[in-house]
Design a protein around this motif. Sequence first.
Motif, PDB file in Angstrom:
ATOM      1  N   ILE A   1      -7.784 -38.029  -8.532  1.00  0.00           N
ATOM      2  CA  ILE A   1      -7.118 -37.015  -9.331  1.00  0.00           C
ATOM      3  C   ILE A   1      -7.733 -35.678  -8.930  1.00  0.00           C
ATOM      4  O   ILE A   1      -8.946 -35.569  -8.788  1.00  0.00           O
ATOM      5  CB  ILE A   1      -7.264 -37.312 -10.841  1.00  0.00           C
ATOM      6  CG1 ILE A   1      -6.511 -36.288 -11.671  1.00  0.00           C
ATOM      7  CG2 ILE A   1      -8.702 -37.428 -11.256  1.00  0.00           C
ATOM      8  CD1 ILE A   1      -6.386 -36.685 -13.138  1.00  0.00           C
ATOM      9  N   ASN A   2      -6.883 -34.665  -8.705  1.00  0.00           N
ATOM     10  CA  ASN A   2      -7.317 -33.400  -8.117  1.00  0.00           C
ATOM     11  C   ASN A   2      -7.126 -32.236  -9.083  1.00  0.00           C
ATOM     12  O   ASN A   2      -6.043 -32.051  -9.629  1.00  0.00           O
ATOM     13  CB  ASN A   2      -6.513 -33.132  -6.841  1.00  0.00           C
ATOM     14  CG  ASN A   2      -6.576 -34.297  -5.884  1.00  0.00           C
ATOM     15  OD1 ASN A   2      -7.622 -34.886  -5.674  1.00  0.00           O
ATOM     16  ND2 ASN A   2      -5.438 -34.648  -5.295  1.00  0.00           N
ATOM     17  N   PHE A   3      -8.188 -31.447  -9.258  1.00  0.00           N
ATOM     18  CA  PHE A   3      -8.181 -30.310 -10.175  1.00  0.00           C
ATOM     19  C   PHE A   3      -8.279 -29.013  -9.374  1.00  0.00           C
ATOM     20  O   PHE A   3      -9.340 -28.704  -8.832  1.00  0.00           O
ATOM     21  CB  PHE A   3      -9.358 -30.414 -11.150  1.00  0.00           C
ATOM     22  CG  PHE A   3      -9.357 -31.694 -11.945  1.00  0.00           C
ATOM     23  CD1 PHE A   3      -8.548 -31.837 -13.047  1.00  0.00           C
ATOM     24  CD2 PHE A   3     -10.160 -32.757 -11.547  1.00  0.00           C
ATOM     25  CE1 PHE A   3      -8.543 -33.025 -13.775  1.00  0.00           C
ATOM     26  CE2 PHE A   3     -10.166 -33.943 -12.256  1.00  0.00           C
ATOM     27  CZ  PHE A   3      -9.350 -34.077 -13.374  1.00  0.00           C
TER      28      PHE A   3
ATOM     29  N   GLU B   1      -0.672 -27.352 -11.085  1.00  0.00           N
ATOM     30  CA  GLU B   1      -1.008 -28.425 -12.010  1.00  0.00           C
ATOM     31  C   GLU B   1      -1.917 -29.445 -11.333  1.00  0.00           C
ATOM     32  O   GLU B   1      -2.041 -29.483 -10.111  1.00  0.00           O
ATOM     33  CB  GLU B   1       0.271 -29.088 -12.510  1.00  0.00           C
ATOM     34  CG  GLU B   1       1.127 -28.125 -13.321  1.00  0.00           C
ATOM     35  CD  GLU B   1       2.416 -28.750 -13.800  1.00  0.00           C
ATOM     36  OE1 GLU B   1       2.793 -29.830 -13.316  1.00  0.00           O
ATOM     37  OE2 GLU B   1       3.060 -28.135 -14.670  1.00  0.00           O
ATOM     38  N   THR B   2      -2.540 -30.260 -12.146  1.00  0.00           N
ATOM     39  CA  THR B   2      -3.402 -31.330 -11.649  1.00  0.00           C
ATOM     40  C   THR B   2      -2.618 -32.193 -10.668  1.00  0.00           C
ATOM     41  O   THR B   2      -1.461 -32.532 -10.913  1.00  0.00           O
ATOM     42  CB  THR B   2      -3.913 -32.184 -12.829  1.00  0.00           C
ATOM     43  OG1 THR B   2      -4.632 -31.331 -13.708  1.00  0.00           O
ATOM     44  CG2 THR B   2      -4.815 -33.293 -12.348  1.00  0.00           C
TER      45      THR B   2
ATOM     46  N   TYR C   1      -9.863 -27.351  -4.285  1.00  0.00           N
ATOM     47  CA  TYR C   1      -9.824 -28.200  -5.473  1.00  0.00           C
ATOM     48  C   TYR C   1     -10.973 -29.191  -5.521  1.00  0.00           C
ATOM     49  O   TYR C   1     -11.579 -29.529  -4.517  1.00  0.00           O
ATOM     50  CB  TYR C   1      -8.483 -28.930  -5.571  1.00  0.00           C
ATOM     51  CG  TYR C   1      -8.158 -29.880  -4.445  1.00  0.00           C
ATOM     52  CD1 TYR C   1      -8.503 -31.230  -4.528  1.00  0.00           C
ATOM     53  CD2 TYR C   1      -7.486 -29.451  -3.316  1.00  0.00           C
ATOM     54  CE1 TYR C   1      -8.188 -32.110  -3.505  1.00  0.00           C
ATOM     55  CE2 TYR C   1      -7.163 -30.322  -2.296  1.00  0.00           C
ATOM     56  CZ  TYR C   1      -7.505 -31.656  -2.403  1.00  0.00           C
ATOM     57  OH  TYR C   1      -7.192 -32.523  -1.386  1.00  0.00           O
TER      58      TYR C   1
ATOM     59  N   ASN D   1       0.541 -21.263 -11.935  1.00  0.00           N
ATOM     60  CA  ASN D   1      -0.479 -22.278 -12.150  1.00  0.00           C
ATOM     61  C   ASN D   1      -0.177 -23.532 -11.343  1.00  0.00           C
ATOM     62  O   ASN D   1       0.933 -24.068 -11.408  1.00  0.00           O
ATOM     63  CB  ASN D   1      -0.571 -22.652 -13.628  1.00  0.00           C
ATOM     64  CG  ASN D   1      -1.141 -21.540 -14.475  1.00  0.00           C
ATOM     65  OD1 ASN D   1      -1.959 -20.753 -13.996  1.00  0.00           O
ATOM     66  ND2 ASN D   1      -0.723 -21.473 -15.729  1.00  0.00           N
TER      67      ASN D   1
ATOM     68  N   SER E   1     -11.928 -33.041  -6.633  1.00  0.00           N
ATOM     69  CA  SER E   1     -11.240 -34.320  -6.707  1.00  0.00           C
ATOM     70  C   SER E   1     -12.208 -35.388  -7.199  1.00  0.00           C
ATOM     71  O   SER E   1     -13.303 -35.532  -6.663  1.00  0.00           O
ATOM     72  CB  SER E   1     -10.707 -34.703  -5.321  1.00  0.00           C
ATOM     73  OG  SER E   1     -10.129 -35.996  -5.356  1.00  0.00           O
TER      74      SER E   1
END
Length: 189
Positions: free
Chosen positions: A32-34, A45-46, A178, A43, A180
């Motif tokens: 999951i990547n932020f 999104e994740t 990002y 923006n 992750s």
Amino acid sequence: MKQIKIIMISILFLGSTLEAQNKWSAEFRPGINFPAEDFKGSNIETGFGFEVTVGYRFMEHLHTYLGWGNNTFSIEDSNMDFEENGYTFGLQFIHPLWISEDLSYLFRLGAIYNHLKLEDVNGELIDDSGHGLGWQIETGLDYVIGSNWSLRPSLRYRSLSRDIDVIQNQTISMDLNYLSFGLGVSKSF
């Protein structure tokens, strides 16, 4: 005398075979990547993605790795998504912790050779940036769960800069940075 030679050759062969075991590994890592920043006022999104890598241990704790991955992100309040995919390669260091011989820490430093694809909500390609170099750094754990299988929870920072044509040949520079979090499953052989 002939039997001694056969025994010596057998011992040498067996020794080198045992030493060569577990030099290779294969890993599947969903994550999951932020995103660390927004995209030109919108923006990001994740995101979600995965990576498949193959590693080779050439020193006791030092490995090389090579792989391919794919990550998808949506842009909030937009009818566009983008996808980052391509290749990853570098060095990884895995060293046992004093707590248990089944638990090691993992550190990776490497490069990526990826491209960004901007797509509309229907999956139609708007633009492809072409491949370019970026970098990544990662830290985590390697927990042996048995029979040469390991779980590898890790945190990674990745950075890639590419140019994309958005509308009517308007080129924008996109910096994708990002964090992750992933949970890899690895098999050594």
